[in-house]
Design a protein around this motif. Sequence first.
Motif, PDB file in Angstrom:
ATOM      1  N   THR A  63       0.806  -1.083   0.153  1.00  0.00           N
ATOM      2  CA  THR A  63       0.014   0.019  -0.007  1.00  0.00           C
ATOM      3  C   THR A  63       0.972   1.222   0.177  1.00  0.00           C
ATOM      4  O   THR A  63       2.014   1.228   0.498  1.00  0.00           O
ATOM      5  N   ALA A  64       0.438   2.637  -0.413  1.00  0.00           N
ATOM      6  CA  ALA A  64       0.942   3.677  -0.423  1.00  0.00           C
ATOM      7  C   ALA A  64       0.067   4.919  -0.233  1.00  0.00           C
ATOM      8  O   ALA A  64      -0.924   4.751  -0.561  1.00  0.00           O
ATOM      9  N   ARG A  65       0.749   5.634   0.487  1.00  0.00           N
ATOM     10  CA  ARG A  65       0.064   7.324   0.685  1.00  0.00           C
ATOM     11  C   ARG A  65       1.220   8.264   0.610  1.00  0.00           C
ATOM     12  O   ARG A  65       2.164   8.126   1.074  1.00  0.00           O
ATOM     13  N   PHE A  66       0.630   9.504  -0.114  1.00  0.00           N
ATOM     14  CA  PHE A  66       1.191  10.618   0.094  1.00  0.00           C
ATOM     15  C   PHE A  66       0.726  11.545   1.063  1.00  0.00           C
ATOM     16  O   PHE A  66      -0.364  11.662   1.210  1.00  0.00           O
ATOM     17  N   ILE A  67       1.909  12.022   1.997  1.00  0.00           N
ATOM     18  CA  ILE A  67       1.455  12.989   3.025  1.00  0.00           C
ATOM     19  C   ILE A  67       2.164  14.164   2.814  1.00  0.00           C
ATOM     20  O   ILE A  67       3.318  14.375   2.397  1.00  0.00           O
ATOM     21  N   ASP A  68       1.299  15.401   3.003  1.00  0.00           N
ATOM     22  CA  ASP A  68       1.828  16.674   2.898  1.00  0.00           C
ATOM     23  C   ASP A  68       2.323  17.103   4.309  1.00  0.00           C
ATOM     24  O   ASP A  68       1.487  17.452   5.112  1.00  0.00           O
ATOM     25  N   PRO A  69       3.658  17.277   4.363  1.00  0.00           N
ATOM     26  CA  PRO A  69       3.958  17.765   5.852  1.00  0.00           C
ATOM     27  C   PRO A  69       3.651  19.074   6.137  1.00  0.00           C
ATOM     28  O   PRO A  69       3.720  19.670   7.420  1.00  0.00           O
ATOM     29  N   ASP A  70       3.239  19.995   5.154  1.00  0.00           N
ATOM     30  CA  ASP A  70       3.058  21.322   5.161  1.00  0.00           C
ATOM     31  C   ASP A  70       1.473  21.545   5.491  1.00  0.00           C
ATOM     32  O   ASP A  70       1.412  22.723   5.987  1.00  0.00           O
ATOM     33  N   ALA A  71       0.726  20.544   5.514  1.00  0.00           N
ATOM     34  CA  ALA A  71      -0.639  20.651   5.885  1.00  0.00           C
ATOM     35  C   ALA A  71      -0.887  21.006   7.189  1.00  0.00           C
ATOM     36  O   ALA A  71       0.073  20.586   8.228  1.00  0.00           O
ATOM     37  N   ASN A  72      -1.940  21.488   7.651  1.00  0.00           N
ATOM     38  CA  ASN A  72      -2.421  21.637   9.194  1.00  0.00           C
ATOM     39  C   ASN A  72      -1.420  22.659   9.982  1.00  0.00           C
ATOM     40  O   ASN A  72      -0.989  22.138  10.952  1.00  0.00           O
ATOM     41  N   GLY A  73      -0.849  23.694   8.933  1.00  0.00           N
ATOM     42  CA  GLY A  73       0.125  24.538   9.674  1.00  0.00           C
ATOM     43  C   GLY A  73       1.539  23.643   9.987  1.00  0.00           C
ATOM     44  O   GLY A  73       2.115  24.352  10.698  1.00  0.00           O
ATOM     45  N   GLY A  74       1.877  22.957   9.299  1.00  0.00           N
ATOM     46  CA  GLY A  74       2.894  22.065   9.209  1.00  0.00           C
ATOM     47  C   GLY A  74       3.240  21.155  10.523  1.00  0.00           C
ATOM     48  O   GLY A  74       4.414  20.926  10.976  1.00  0.00           O
ATOM     49  N   ALA A  75       1.994  20.937  11.093  1.00  0.00           N
ATOM     50  CA  ALA A  75       2.074  19.904  12.159  1.00  0.00           C
ATOM     51  C   ALA A  75       2.622  18.576  11.981  1.00  0.00           C
ATOM     52  O   ALA A  75       3.506  18.078  12.581  1.00  0.00           O
ATOM     53  N   GLU A  76       2.295  17.841  10.669  1.00  0.00           N
ATOM     54  CA  GLU A  76       2.955  16.780  10.075  1.00  0.00           C
ATOM     55  C   GLU A  76       4.604  16.901   9.992  1.00  0.00           C
ATOM     56  O   GLU A  76       5.224  15.967  10.269  1.00  0.00           O
ATOM     57  N   GLY A  77       5.134  17.836   9.483  1.00  0.00           N
ATOM     58  CA  GLY A  77       6.359  18.215   9.308  1.00  0.00           C
ATOM     59  C   GLY A  77       7.016  18.120  10.547  1.00  0.00           C
ATOM     60  O   GLY A  77       8.365  17.678  10.807  1.00  0.00           O
ATOM     61  N   ARG A  78       6.389  18.739  11.752  1.00  0.00           N
ATOM     62  CA  ARG A  78       7.297  18.809  12.810  1.00  0.00           C
ATOM     63  C   ARG A  78       7.248  17.499  13.498  1.00  0.00           C
ATOM     64  O   ARG A  78       8.135  17.049  14.290  1.00  0.00           O
ATOM     65  N   ARG A  79       6.268  16.625  13.308  1.00  0.00           N
ATOM     66  CA  ARG A  79       6.222  15.260  13.859  1.00  0.00           C
ATOM     67  C   ARG A  79       7.036  14.446  13.164  1.00  0.00           C
ATOM     68  O   ARG A  79       8.094  13.510  13.907  1.00  0.00           O
ATOM     69  N   ILE A  80       7.299  14.550  11.927  1.00  0.00           N
ATOM     70  CA  ILE A  80       8.197  13.650  11.206  1.00  0.00           C
ATOM     71  C   ILE A  80       9.713  13.971  11.595  1.00  0.00           C
ATOM     72  O   ILE A  80      10.730  13.405  11.485  1.00  0.00           O
ATOM     73  N   ALA A  81       9.863  15.413  11.727  1.00  0.00           N
ATOM     74  CA  ALA A  81      11.076  16.018  12.285  1.00  0.00           C
ATOM     75  C   ALA A  81      11.502  15.324  13.533  1.00  0.00           C
ATOM     76  O   ALA A  81      12.758  14.982  13.944  1.00  0.00           O
TER      77      ALA A  81
END
Length: 963
Positions: free
Chosen positions: A491-509
């Motif tokens: 399975t595969a999925r694309f995630i935008d780290p900049d979405a929701n104010g960059g919350a996902e980007g901060r999480r993966i960092a």
Amino acid sequence: MQRDKSTSAVGNIVTKELGQFFRAPIAWLFLGTFLLISLFVFFWVEAFFSRNIADVRPLFSWMPLLLIFLSAAITMKMWSEERRSGPLEHVLTQPVPLWQFVVGKFFACWILLALALLLTLPLPITVSFLGDVDWGPVWSGYIAALLLGGAYISMGLFISARCDNQIVSLILTVALASVFYIVGAGVLTNLFGNQTAEVMRAIGTGSRFESITRGVLDMRDLYYYLSLIVAFLALNIFALERGRWASDGNAKLHGIWRWGTALVVANMLVANVWLSQVPSLRWDTTRGNIYSISDATKGYLAQVQEPVLIRGYFTQKTHPLLAPLVPQLQDLLREYEIAGKGRVRVEIVDPTESPEIEDEANNRFSIKPTPFRVNDRHQAALVNSYFDVLVQYGDRHQVLGFNDLIEVKFQGDTDIKVQLRNPEYDVTRVIKKVLYEYQSGGDIYAGLKSPVELEAYVSADSQLPPELVALRKEIEKEIEDIKKVAGDKFTARFIDPDANGGAEGRRIAEEYGFAPMATGLIDPKPFFFYVALGHGDQLMQIPLGDYTIGSFRTALQAGVKRFAQGFTRTIAVASPSDTGAAQHFGMAMSEKPKFNALREMLRQDFNVNEEDLSDGNVDGQVDLLILAAPDLADEKQLYAIDQFLMRGGTVIASLSPYAAKISRTSMTLENYSSELRQWLSGMGVNLGDDLVLDPQNSTFPVPTVREVGGMRFQEMRLVDYPYFVDVRGDGLNTDSPITADLPQVVVPWASPILLDEEKTKGLSVTPLLSSTERAWLGDTSGVVPNATQLQYGYTPTGERKSHLLAVALQGKFTSYFAGKDSPLATAQSTAAEGEENAAAKTQPINSVLKHSSENARLIVFSSTDMFSDQIVQMLGSVYGGNYLNSLQLVVNAADWALEDQGLLGIRARSHFNRTLTPMEAGEQQIWEYLNYGLVLLGLFILWLVLHYVNRARDARYQQLLAA
């Protein structure tokens, strides 16, 4: 009531015979001679201390011959003296059955033999103080000696019953027992083919004895000795019974005795043929059950869906040193057939007897014979011998050849010992390989037990550089194609780290260390373009290399293979290059350590690639990176290592501040500078500048000059060398699968490892190798042994304590480049500044993973030369064969890191000999003389006990007479 009378009669006969034996001075002489000869053979003939192995096999190796003479001496007068002096006629006229006399005399002799063997018990106890003794083969050896001695005693009693002269009885007993011994000895079996030789070894008392003393109690061997005992005791009874026939005249009764005795003897002996077809009635008494099929092997066999064919190709005529190995290997293959429970079919064939089989072996399986020079009864000849094992499953097969199965050990200048290397590991390894290859059928997703998920953390197209926008579209198309092949396994999925104010980007960092990227060193528009592959609770980053679809495709396949079964993992080795090698006679001679033996060992289970770190990247197909004292010239190479670890990879590093330079005439230890040491320090692993010296060490071959008759000879002398730390026992972490089953390992010229508690906080730290508590630290001043050190040894200095020599760390590592720009981006930007139209060129991507995932692993060994070819060969010469423990340690670490631990336990079950504790020549003499003294003390104690018993018995007789 009758049974009590029989028991009382047998007991009285045993007591009478024992009393008569110990009242004769010659009995004590025979007993003392046997014990002293046994010790002399152990210490002098077999050179126990020079052999340097902590076992008592030398004691038992000569036991079949010594027991012949001891048993003949014990039994020579048992019946012949009574026949000569007259008491035999009195025995024949007694109402007591003759079998009670025979059994009584037999047990009396057997007790004497047991006492003789008991007096040798201080020897293995002494050896246990000098090394780590495996007591299983010791007890097996004593059981074998008792049974073998019992067989010889029964032969001696039979001969004695037929003779009236003690000397004749002694000679005939020795002759008869020697026939049973020689028929299975190599001097005779080497003249025949495998099948004939195997039958002869089954008859020989000595060959059966060797099987038991190695630590395997086989019901077939035990019954063989018991059958000889019963058969010759029956013949003894029959020989005595015939003495009653002179005045009997009952021909019918005589016929019954003849046929009855013949049937008893025949049944006892023929039952050996039936038992030979039942190979599973055996008990492995060795520590770790090294001669038994392991649970790991049974686990692989349980996965078999169709029958596995294991075919052994063995010729009748082969080299004499290989001939005894053939039945051992055949027995092991039959164990596979039993453990397979119908899923394994074993065939033993001789290709020379069938042109069709030989043609198939040569052309289909590429099995070729090995030429050997052998001597038969008529001439010396060159024969083509097969010694191969084929494993076939479906349309996949693997072949184990002659060089894969045996190990040659040199014991002294001329004594060569050939033994099976580790046959279970070798056979199970190829079974696993063909099994997984057949199951996968080339489909990497078929080997997945659970689905994998690709997670692409990619910013919106407006944030990406144009070339990455195009790459994203190609990746999306590639994913759709993969789903059609893999089905629900992918399975595969694309995630935008900049979405929701960059919350996902901060999480993966925070969780994975995925920091924002930029084109060039200064860019106002940061973005994310990371691809990771998840499997269960594991997540590993997919390296994109040069950010092309080809790099993505290669890295993705390598990642899936990492989680799938049935695919060979890829290991990259970074080692010193040959650049700048010295020229000798027009040939390049590298002065840097070589690691070819390590590569060959790894190739048995893995794909091994050479890794050039100069481009700043580790190949995307690599699952594990081994740093064997590599040349590191700039930060790009450190960056490649660092980011590989941050992606969740495993790094194994072997390094210390020093490296050895050894030639035929000199040895030096030079400074070995490497940027890797600074990187390891950044990971929390500091290497000290000193060297660890340990009184528990391996010997070192030192050239010395000896004068004989005015002439000078150069010879190699093995001396204790504290710089070669011998790690064993408590120094090996028994809780780690990497070191749990290793018997020992030598760490040469090691530096102490000091862990930075602050940097390793939060990591799982597992010590692997440690020196003893008596170790101390020193410099390189005494690294070359001199005459003084040869005579007096090394003097410990400073604090003595245990030092860490190898460690494994796992968890979330902080990058050495955290907070810094990528060296790749820096180098590319610098190069672009000097070129025309630099702005039009593609800007480098500045990307640094700040920390790793939880499954990143780092293993450090604090020795530069530990796995080098030169040291492995040197230790092989010291231990008399191929020294593989250090190389097995690396392979164990690779299996642990790649979570493929099925073969770990089997691999370490090799037949490594436990060595003795290092000691001076004076200490060796003390231990030797102590054993001679203990034997004499044992004889004296036995005399005191018998003297006390006789006095007590005489006192009772006097009281009875007085009453």
